[in-house]
Design a protein around this motif. Sequence first.
Motif, PDB file in Angstrom:
ATOM      1  N   GLU A 195     -17.910  -5.215 -24.118  1.00  0.00           N
ATOM      2  CA  GLU A 195     -17.098  -5.130 -25.327  1.00  0.00           C
ATOM      3  C   GLU A 195     -15.837  -4.295 -25.138  1.00  0.00           C
ATOM      4  O   GLU A 195     -15.021  -4.192 -26.052  1.00  0.00           O
ATOM      5  CB  GLU A 195     -17.942  -4.581 -26.480  1.00  0.00           C
ATOM      6  CG  GLU A 195     -19.084  -5.514 -26.861  1.00  0.00           C
ATOM      7  CD  GLU A 195     -19.813  -5.084 -28.121  1.00  0.00           C
ATOM      8  OE1 GLU A 195     -19.366  -4.109 -28.769  1.00  0.00           O
ATOM      9  OE2 GLU A 195     -20.824  -5.724 -28.462  1.00  0.00           O
ATOM     10  N   ARG A 196     -15.671  -3.714 -23.964  1.00  0.00           N
ATOM     11  CA  ARG A 196     -14.419  -3.014 -23.666  1.00  0.00           C
ATOM     12  C   ARG A 196     -13.327  -3.990 -23.250  1.00  0.00           C
ATOM     13  O   ARG A 196     -12.154  -3.621 -23.183  1.00  0.00           O
ATOM     14  CB  ARG A 196     -14.654  -1.979 -22.562  1.00  0.00           C
ATOM     15  CG  ARG A 196     -15.680  -0.912 -22.924  1.00  0.00           C
ATOM     16  CD  ARG A 196     -16.078  -0.095 -21.715  1.00  0.00           C
ATOM     17  NE  ARG A 196     -16.651  -0.931 -20.662  1.00  0.00           N
ATOM     18  CZ  ARG A 196     -17.109  -0.475 -19.503  1.00  0.00           C
ATOM     19  NH1 ARG A 196     -17.064   0.820 -19.251  1.00  0.00           N
ATOM     20  NH2 ARG A 196     -17.612  -1.298 -18.594  1.00  0.00           N
TER      21      ARG A 196
ATOM     22  N   SER B 183     -18.305   0.902 -36.494  1.00  0.00           N
ATOM     23  CA  SER B 183     -18.012   1.816 -35.394  1.00  0.00           C
ATOM     24  C   SER B 183     -16.939   1.195 -34.516  1.00  0.00           C
ATOM     25  O   SER B 183     -16.429   0.107 -34.800  1.00  0.00           O
ATOM     26  CB  SER B 183     -19.277   2.100 -34.573  1.00  0.00           C
ATOM     27  OG  SER B 183     -19.701   0.921 -33.906  1.00  0.00           O
ATOM     28  N   SER B 184     -16.599   1.867 -33.449  1.00  0.00           N
ATOM     29  CA  SER B 184     -15.577   1.380 -32.528  1.00  0.00           C
ATOM     30  C   SER B 184     -16.055   1.540 -31.096  1.00  0.00           C
ATOM     31  O   SER B 184     -16.948   2.336 -30.809  1.00  0.00           O
ATOM     32  CB  SER B 184     -14.257   2.136 -32.725  1.00  0.00           C
ATOM     33  OG  SER B 184     -14.446   3.519 -32.476  1.00  0.00           O
TER      34      SER B 184
ATOM     35  N   LEU C  57     -13.178 -11.632 -28.129  1.00  0.00           N
ATOM     36  CA  LEU C  57     -14.260 -12.558 -27.789  1.00  0.00           C
ATOM     37  C   LEU C  57     -15.558 -11.836 -27.486  1.00  0.00           C
ATOM     38  O   LEU C  57     -16.631 -12.242 -27.962  1.00  0.00           O
ATOM     39  CB  LEU C  57     -13.833 -13.423 -26.600  1.00  0.00           C
ATOM     40  CG  LEU C  57     -14.838 -14.440 -26.066  1.00  0.00           C
ATOM     41  CD1 LEU C  57     -14.119 -15.677 -25.540  1.00  0.00           C
ATOM     42  CD2 LEU C  57     -15.731 -13.869 -24.962  1.00  0.00           C
ATOM     43  N   SER C  58     -15.501 -10.786 -26.684  1.00  0.00           N
ATOM     44  CA  SER C  58     -16.725 -10.124 -26.233  1.00  0.00           C
ATOM     45  C   SER C  58     -17.552  -9.620 -27.409  1.00  0.00           C
ATOM     46  O   SER C  58     -18.779  -9.787 -27.449  1.00  0.00           O
ATOM     47  CB  SER C  58     -16.374  -8.969 -25.294  1.00  0.00           C
ATOM     48  OG  SER C  58     -15.512  -8.036 -25.939  1.00  0.00           O
ATOM     49  N   ARG C  59     -16.905  -9.030 -28.384  1.00  0.00           N
ATOM     50  CA  ARG C  59     -17.625  -8.464 -29.526  1.00  0.00           C
ATOM     51  C   ARG C  59     -18.114  -9.561 -30.470  1.00  0.00           C
ATOM     52  O   ARG C  59     -19.222  -9.476 -31.012  1.00  0.00           O
ATOM     53  CB  ARG C  59     -16.722  -7.473 -30.256  1.00  0.00           C
ATOM     54  CG  ARG C  59     -16.294  -6.326 -29.351  1.00  0.00           C
ATOM     55  CD  ARG C  59     -15.270  -5.402 -29.988  1.00  0.00           C
ATOM     56  NE  ARG C  59     -14.799  -4.425 -29.007  1.00  0.00           N
ATOM     57  CZ  ARG C  59     -13.887  -3.496 -29.257  1.00  0.00           C
ATOM     58  NH1 ARG C  59     -13.338  -3.410 -30.463  1.00  0.00           N
ATOM     59  NH2 ARG C  59     -13.517  -2.651 -28.308  1.00  0.00           N
TER      60      ARG C  59
ATOM     61  N   THR D 231     -22.269  -0.093 -27.979  1.00  0.00           N
ATOM     62  CA  THR D 231     -21.727  -1.341 -28.506  1.00  0.00           C
ATOM     63  C   THR D 231     -21.244  -1.152 -29.939  1.00  0.00           C
ATOM     64  O   THR D 231     -21.502  -0.135 -30.572  1.00  0.00           O
ATOM     65  CB  THR D 231     -22.795  -2.447 -28.484  1.00  0.00           C
ATOM     66  OG1 THR D 231     -23.915  -2.025 -29.291  1.00  0.00           O
ATOM     67  CG2 THR D 231     -23.277  -2.704 -27.065  1.00  0.00           C
ATOM     68  N   MET D 232     -20.554  -2.162 -30.438  1.00  0.00           N
ATOM     69  CA  MET D 232     -20.123  -2.146 -31.831  1.00  0.00           C
ATOM     70  C   MET D 232     -21.340  -2.196 -32.746  1.00  0.00           C
ATOM     71  O   MET D 232     -22.319  -2.884 -32.467  1.00  0.00           O
ATOM     72  CB  MET D 232     -19.233  -3.352 -32.113  1.00  0.00           C
ATOM     73  CG  MET D 232     -17.851  -3.269 -31.491  1.00  0.00           C
ATOM     74  SD  MET D 232     -16.753  -2.148 -32.374  1.00  0.00           S
ATOM     75  CE  MET D 232     -16.482  -3.055 -33.891  1.00  0.00           C
TER      76      MET D 232
END
Length: 696
Positions: free
Chosen positions: A359-360, A472-473, A284-286, A445-446
């Motif tokens: 985003e973690r 990216s990650s 959800l966060s991303r 962030t992504m």
Amino acid sequence: MLAWMLVVAGLALVPGDGVWRMRRALGWVSRHRPFRHARVSKGCPCPFGGSNEHHRLESLLVMSEWVIRGRVVWEGAIDNLLSVDVNMIFRGNPRLVERTLYVDLESTVACYGAIEGISHPNEDFLILASSVQPLNALSQESAIVTNSLHCGSVVAIPWNTISRGFRHYLLNEDTEGGDWWRHRLKTFPSQDSSAIKIEVETRSREDWWVKPGISIFTACQDRSDILLETVQSWRAVQGVDEIIILDWSSTRMVLDHLREYAPEVLLDPRVIVARVTGQDRWILSRAFNLAAQLTSFAKILKADVDTILEPSFFQVHQLYPDRFFAGNWSITTMSTELHTNGLLYVNRRDFFLVNGYDERIVTYGWDDSDISKRLQKLFLNPMTFDLAYVRHRPHGHELRVEKQEGIDGSLLPARNLLAAPVEIQRNRVLSTKMNVPEWTVSSRTMKYTLFVKQEQLSAKLKKPFLEFLSSSSVPALSEVVTEEEAAESSKRAIRIILRDRFGISWLKKSMTLSFYKRLADVASYPESYAHVVGQVHGTCADRIFAYAVARAHARSQESGTNPWHFRVIWNSQDRSCSCKFGDLLLELDAEVFEDWSDKFHFMEGVHGSPEWENISIPNIAVQRSQLRFVAISNVDLDHVNIDNFRRELRSFQPSPVLIESLVRSSNRYGRTKSHPDWTTREVELMVDKWRGILPR
């Protein structure tokens, strides 16, 4: 990395050792042409030739806030301006592709040939610029123009001169990690109040394309049926200027679903549908952070796909610069109201000043509480929603945590009623109790690469369709802490839920995570198990043997149609054994109660009565959802799997008290005798010998 070669008079310049190694790793560029400036007397150097070519190119990328791939269009050129059809964005706001982009020949350096002298018109270029600005104050919607980099120009590099190795470097983080060029753009201060004020003013100037008004943004994965209902309510809300729908790799594209079942939604000019590809797990966060980037109005409402709004929602909730609206689970009175807790109405600039959602956090829950706390650090006042104007569209509980499997995924299976609340607590503990750095505007962030496509929405309407690919990650919270801290966070989360919901407060930290998870499953679905409560009798050693037999038999039932859930009652007020269970065995996963209590009340749906039966463990016949109370006073190994029995007995960690009891005991499993001069180690060796003579 990029290896370049300059051909002069048909002779190749010999590169230095560093460039030679780079060339071998990445391969040569696919085409080489002499370099000329395009009407630029002073500007950025083209990144080729010499041993510093990779450093030059990387420096250009790091200072570029706008990195795109686009096709230069000659037709309809205005003065020195050439329009560019953008087809990929590596860095830059994705919504700007809806405007016409121009590059200015007067301020553009074209590497490997001037733009006006290229033999192949309408060619793709990699274009690097500092930012974009409106072409003129009166025409913000129609056109924008790129601004020069700090070195004095815009840089345009023909795409077909770029090696495969460097194209890969543009697209993928790989092993570069934090040193990757897309992580190295300037960052902003986040905590100092004076710096925040300056930053707000700066970003207000930079985001010139953000208009006064309201955007609703959402994201979903495989919930298109629910979206069909909720999006219609959003379209009916007064004052909505824009609706962003981000498809997070749904099995069937949301765009196709809407085209088939609700084409009027796609024809609504306020609705923008975009898609992320290649994401197996729902995060959800991303997803919502990317959806927020697609908004283009000053006030944004984050709505879950199962949120229904009343038409007068925004008339009731007036958003001012010093406040934000967030859900408050503590004031909800019904479960349906509880699930509106994720709603967030905030000024767009404030959302990005705290870097959006953390985003973690990669599983269900705590993302809403976390961002609310960080917004309050901007001296914003949290306001609560009037729940008369918002409601939750009911659905199965399993949808909340489905598609979150994996190493860092949900602890409990989606079918478990406790899966979602356990994840909320786990994310809370990881975020607030394990010394994890706070998520700020400087947190990594992504990053995504945007591919711009044209989608035919109807016979007369064609819109740009934005498709993103992650490049990216970001490490999950459980990867930021140690393995021990991650395991403790998981166990603590289950303990909290079992304590608060079922009154189970006897759990020890030493018990394994697998035991906690099984207990959570039993508490949530007691009807799926056959429940046996055993009361052991005899000497301490005899009780341990009986308990091992019962556990061995319970283990043999796990794969059957009636898996057992076994618990034991241990009465320490007995002459034959006055020791407590915890004094005899250490570090054991077991539900053991020192006497009968009301701690079994979480077994709702289990049928049975507290009538003790004197029966041998292997002879117990019990079905699912049934409860049997068994007095275990004798041990019968004839009908017990000996391998399971040995495994259980050898898994016990005996305390010194038990060791002494075993040494002094005399029973049919082996005869030993005590000696007053034995050391503890000798006693342990005797126990090992005693274990070794178990019947095989």
